[in-house]
Design a protein around this motif. Structure first.
Motif, PDB file in Angstrom:
ATOM      1  N   GLY A 225       0.810  -1.208   0.000  1.00 27.17           N
ATOM      2  CA  GLY A 225       0.000   0.000   0.000  1.00 27.17           C
ATOM      3  C   GLY A 225       0.844   1.260   0.000  1.00 27.17           C
ATOM      4  O   GLY A 225       1.993   1.269   0.453  1.00 27.17           O
ATOM      5  N   GLU A 226       0.266   2.359  -0.494  1.00 27.93           N
ATOM      6  CA  GLU A 226       0.978   3.626  -0.566  1.00 27.93           C
ATOM      7  C   GLU A 226       1.377   4.092   0.834  1.00 27.93           C
ATOM      8  O   GLU A 226       0.598   4.020   1.786  1.00 27.93           O
ATOM      9  CB  GLU A 226       0.108   4.684  -1.239  1.00 27.93           C
ATOM     10  N   GLY A 227       2.616   4.564   0.962  1.00 24.96           N
ATOM     11  CA  GLY A 227       3.127   5.043   2.236  1.00 24.96           C
ATOM     12  C   GLY A 227       3.700   3.966   3.118  1.00 24.96           C
ATOM     13  O   GLY A 227       4.236   4.257   4.191  1.00 24.96           O
ATOM     14  N   GLN A 228       3.633   2.699   2.689  1.00 23.19           N
ATOM     15  CA  GLN A 228       4.114   1.598   3.526  1.00 23.19           C
ATOM     16  C   GLN A 228       5.645   1.540   3.508  1.00 23.19           C
ATOM     17  O   GLN A 228       6.290   1.866   2.520  1.00 23.19           O
ATOM     18  CB  GLN A 228       3.536   0.272   3.033  1.00 23.19           C
ATOM     19  N   LEU A 229       6.219   1.106   4.610  1.00 20.41           N
ATOM     20  CA  LEU A 229       7.663   0.950   4.725  1.00 20.41           C
ATOM     21  C   LEU A 229       8.060  -0.444   4.245  1.00 20.41           C
ATOM     22  O   LEU A 229       7.589  -1.455   4.767  1.00 20.41           O
ATOM     23  CB  LEU A 229       8.104   1.146   6.177  1.00 20.41           C
ATOM     24  N   VAL A 230       8.923  -0.510   3.246  1.00 24.07           N
ATOM     25  CA  VAL A 230       9.383  -1.789   2.704  1.00 24.07           C
ATOM     26  C   VAL A 230      10.424  -2.385   3.642  1.00 24.07           C
ATOM     27  O   VAL A 230      11.383  -1.699   4.048  1.00 24.07           O
ATOM     28  CB  VAL A 230       9.983  -1.602   1.298  1.00 24.07           C
ATOM     29  N   THR A 231      10.270  -3.646   3.994  1.00 22.31           N
ATOM     30  CA  THR A 231      11.190  -4.326   4.908  1.00 22.31           C
ATOM     31  C   THR A 231      11.934  -5.444   4.177  1.00 22.31           C
ATOM     32  O   THR A 231      11.605  -5.791   3.027  1.00 22.31           O
ATOM     33  CB  THR A 231      10.428  -4.931   6.094  1.00 22.31           C
ATOM     34  N   GLU A 232      12.922  -6.012   4.839  1.00 20.01           N
ATOM     35  CA  GLU A 232      13.667  -7.132   4.252  1.00 20.01           C
ATOM     36  C   GLU A 232      12.754  -8.331   4.021  1.00 20.01           C
ATOM     37  O   GLU A 232      12.943  -9.078   3.054  1.00 20.01           O
ATOM     38  CB  GLU A 232      14.847  -7.499   5.146  1.00 20.01           C
ATOM     39  N   ASP A 233      11.771  -8.540   4.891  1.00 20.47           N
ATOM     40  CA  ASP A 233      10.828  -9.651   4.704  1.00 20.47           C
ATOM     41  C   ASP A 233      10.024  -9.467   3.421  1.00 20.47           C
ATOM     42  O   ASP A 233       9.776 -10.442   2.689  1.00 20.47           O
ATOM     43  CB  ASP A 233       9.885  -9.754   5.905  1.00 20.47           C
ATOM     44  N   HIS A 234       9.592  -8.233   3.144  1.00 19.25           N
ATOM     45  CA  HIS A 234       8.881  -7.964   1.889  1.00 19.25           C
ATOM     46  C   HIS A 234       9.747  -8.321   0.688  1.00 19.25           C
ATOM     47  O   HIS A 234       9.266  -8.910  -0.294  1.00 19.25           O
ATOM     48  CB  HIS A 234       8.483  -6.482   1.804  1.00 19.25           C
ATOM     49  N   ILE A 235      11.031  -7.957   0.767  1.00 22.71           N
ATOM     50  CA  ILE A 235      11.942  -8.220  -0.350  1.00 22.71           C
ATOM     51  C   ILE A 235      12.122  -9.717  -0.543  1.00 22.71           C
ATOM     52  O   ILE A 235      12.083 -10.225  -1.666  1.00 22.71           O
ATOM     53  CB  ILE A 235      13.296  -7.514  -0.098  1.00 22.71           C
ATOM     54  N   ARG A 236      12.305 -10.441   0.552  1.00 19.36           N
ATOM     55  CA  ARG A 236      12.483 -11.896   0.439  1.00 19.36           C
ATOM     56  C   ARG A 236      11.245 -12.564  -0.151  1.00 19.36           C
ATOM     57  O   ARG A 236      11.354 -13.533  -0.910  1.00 19.36           O
ATOM     58  CB  ARG A 236      12.783 -12.495   1.819  1.00 19.36           C
ATOM     59  N   GLN A 237      10.066 -12.058   0.198  1.00 15.40           N
ATOM     60  CA  GLN A 237       8.818 -12.685  -0.243  1.00 15.40           C
ATOM     61  C   GLN A 237       8.435 -12.320  -1.677  1.00 15.40           C
ATOM     62  O   GLN A 237       7.874 -13.136  -2.406  1.00 15.40           O
ATOM     63  CB  GLN A 237       7.677 -12.284   0.693  1.00 15.40           C
ATOM     64  N   LEU A 238       8.757 -11.084  -2.114  1.00 17.82           N
ATOM     65  CA  LEU A 238       8.218 -10.582  -3.377  1.00 17.82           C
ATOM     66  C   LEU A 238       9.245 -10.394  -4.485  1.00 17.82           C
ATOM     67  O   LEU A 238       8.885 -10.447  -5.664  1.00 17.82           O
ATOM     68  CB  LEU A 238       7.509  -9.229  -3.136  1.00 17.82           C
ATOM     69  N   VAL A 239      10.503 -10.160  -4.126  1.00 13.72           N
ATOM     70  CA  VAL A 239      11.499  -9.783  -5.129  1.00 13.72           C
ATOM     71  C   VAL A 239      12.241 -11.019  -5.628  1.00 13.72           C
ATOM     72  O   VAL A 239      12.665 -11.862  -4.839  1.00 13.72           O
ATOM     73  CB  VAL A 239      12.497  -8.761  -4.542  1.00 13.72           C
ATOM     74  N   THR A 240      12.395 -11.107  -6.943  1.00 13.00           N
ATOM     75  CA  THR A 240      13.148 -12.204  -7.552  1.00 13.00           C
ATOM     76  C   THR A 240      14.629 -11.949  -7.343  1.00 13.00           C
ATOM     77  O   THR A 240      15.152 -10.903  -7.725  1.00 13.00           O
ATOM     78  CB  THR A 240      12.852 -12.285  -9.062  1.00 13.00           C
ATOM     79  N   SER A 241      15.306 -12.907  -6.741  1.00 16.13           N
ATOM     80  CA  SER A 241      16.722 -12.717  -6.416  1.00 16.13           C
ATOM     81  C   SER A 241      17.595 -13.047  -7.621  1.00 16.13           C
ATOM     82  O   SER A 241      17.206 -13.791  -8.526  1.00 16.13           O
ATOM     83  CB  SER A 241      17.127 -13.595  -5.234  1.00 16.13           C
ATOM     84  N   SER A 242      18.801 -12.493  -7.630  1.00 13.74           N
ATOM     85  CA  SER A 242      19.776 -12.813  -8.675  1.00 13.74           C
ATOM     86  C   SER A 242      20.367 -14.195  -8.405  1.00 13.74           C
ATOM     87  O   SER A 242      20.241 -14.750  -7.316  1.00 13.74           O
ATOM     88  CB  SER A 242      20.893 -11.763  -8.687  1.00 13.74           C
ATOM     89  N   ASP A 243      21.039 -14.751  -9.426  1.00 16.85           N
ATOM     90  CA  ASP A 243      21.655 -16.075  -9.260  1.00 16.85           C
ATOM     91  C   ASP A 243      22.731 -16.049  -8.174  1.00 16.85           C
ATOM     92  O   ASP A 243      22.869 -16.992  -7.398  1.00 16.85           O
ATOM     93  CB  ASP A 243      22.274 -16.529 -10.591  1.00 16.85           C
TER      94      ASP A 243
END
Length: 411
Positions: A225-243
């Motif tokens: 949601g707008e204004g939300q603080l992105v955390t490391e957990d969000h990144i692990r769950q949603l972001v595709t990691s590099s090899d």
């Protein structure tokens, strides 16, 4: 008018339309993204924009340049305006004649001088209602006048004209210590927030390709949601990691005593598009960082590394490394102290687990696997995964051995 890429769109909204917009820099993705946004501002009506747009690819040579010159120099009674998009505008260049006569004039020096002159006239005398967006996928030099030694590149040669009559938008090279700021600025445009250390974790997780980073930031904006603080957990769950990050995850699982999870991640990598040799190369890169960190620790550096990541402290520790150590570490590639502070911090954290000789033994074992994969007697199909699993098992063993017996858990 000369603009910096990150702020160019905002200034474009409040400025009068120009006949020329020149986007330049090594990041083709950013050039094309700006062009896509700019044309929507210059011609808001989608139907009118589609009717007015003509595209040219100057990788096709002087014939494509001539096609643009003709389109930019003519307007029919039925034309309400023209929007010309030129890709690869950095490529056309004057072609010199070898050994021209002494005091030869330009037409006798270049085989394609006439094509250049048609381009030059179209730039010097722009027609009202014609807008051109040039996409140059290399950096241009800022020059103020046409005097002095001039470039043979068409667009570079007329840089002062474009800066005077149009807008030149530069997307400058982003160094490692600037990437986190770029991530934060782009995320703020989507209405999200991210702490500085989280931005560095995001870069370590997702890699350094700007197109991929932009896609992953858009993904975060879609799910959060707008204004939300992105955390490391969000990144692990949603972001595709590099090899490479997959390998660091495997390494951290081994360190934390989660061998089953490490083998599972290895299987996921191999089931996808990741080749065994790429995994070996990524392991080698990670181990080189760890070896350099351990070498510096044994040389007396990084003694006060904080338990939690502190960018200022890590940067100060990197700056204190002497030239002698830097020469040793840079002889086989990039010195660890030249990498981002976030990567340095985690390399040191991992290096604390093993002495230098143990790290070197693990690197030799990895080299043996690499030679097997590249040698004439390659492992049979399916056994490459077994070799990597055995390597993970060996690495887990040496880390546990180096760490010593674990303290019993308190009841």
């Amino acid at each position: 008018m000369e603009l910096a890429g990150p702020t160019a769109i905002d200034k474009l909204r409040s400025a009068k339309p120009k006949p020329f917009y020149v986007c330049h820099g090594e990041y083709e993705f950013l050039n094309k993204e700006f062009a896509s946004q700019a044309v929507k501002i210059l011609m808001p009506d989608a139907a009118g924009r589609a009717a007015a747009t003509q595209k040219f690819d100057w990788a096709d040579g002087d014939a494509a340049v001539d096609a643009w010159s003709e389109a930019a120099s003519t307007m029919s009674l039925f034309d309400e305006g023209k929007l010309l998009i030129v890709d690869n505008a950095h490529m056309p260049s004057l072609k010199r004649i070898p050994d021209p006569p002494a005091k030869a004039k330009n037409p006798d020096k270049f085989t394609n001088w006439n094509a250049y002159r048609r381009f030059e006239r179209a730039v010097e005398e722009p027609l009202d209602g014609v807008i051109t967006v040039f996409l140059c996928h290399e950096a241009l030099r800022k020059v103020k006048t046409l005097t002095g030694r001039r470039s043979d590149k068409y667009v570079q040669r007329l840089y002062p004209h474009f800066a005077d009559k149009g807008a030149v938008v530069a997307f400058e090279h982003l160094w490692d210590d600037q990437m986190a700021g770029w991530v934060n600025a782009r995320l703020m445009q989507s209405g999200l927030r991210m702490a500085g250390d989280t931005a560095e974790f995001f870069l370590a997780w997702a890699g350094s390709d700007l197109r991929h980073l932009a896609n992953e930031l858009d993904k975060l904006a879609t799910f959060l949601g707008e204004g939300q603080l992105v955390t490391e957990d969000h990144i692990r769950q949603l972001v595709t990691s590099s090899d490479d990050q997959f390998v660091y995850q495997i390494f951290d699982c081994i360190v934390e005593g989660r061998g089953d999870e490490a083998v599972r991640l290895l299987g996921m990598a191999l089931e996808g598009s990741t080749q065994p040799l790429m995994i070996v190369a990524a392991f080698g890169s990670a181990l080189r960082d760890i070896w350099q960190a351990r070498y510096l620790m044994d040389s007396g550096y990084f003694k006060r590394m904080p338990a939690r990541y502190n960018k200022g402290q890590v940067a100060a520790d990197c700056a204190s490394v002497g030239q002698a150590e830097r020469r040793v570490l840079s002889s086989g590639g990039k010195c660890l102290t030249e990498r981002s502070p976030y990567l340095v911090y985690h390399a040191v954290r991992r290096a604390r687990l093993m002495p230098l000789k143990t790290i070197e033994a693990v690197m030799r074992r990895l080299l043996e696997i690499d030679c097997q994969f590249k040698g004439i007697q390659r492992p049979k199909k399916g056994t490459d995964q077994i070799l990597l699993q055995l390597f993970i098992s060996d690495l887990s063993f040496v880390i546990r051995k180096a760490a010593g017996p674990r303290k019993p858990a308190r009841r």
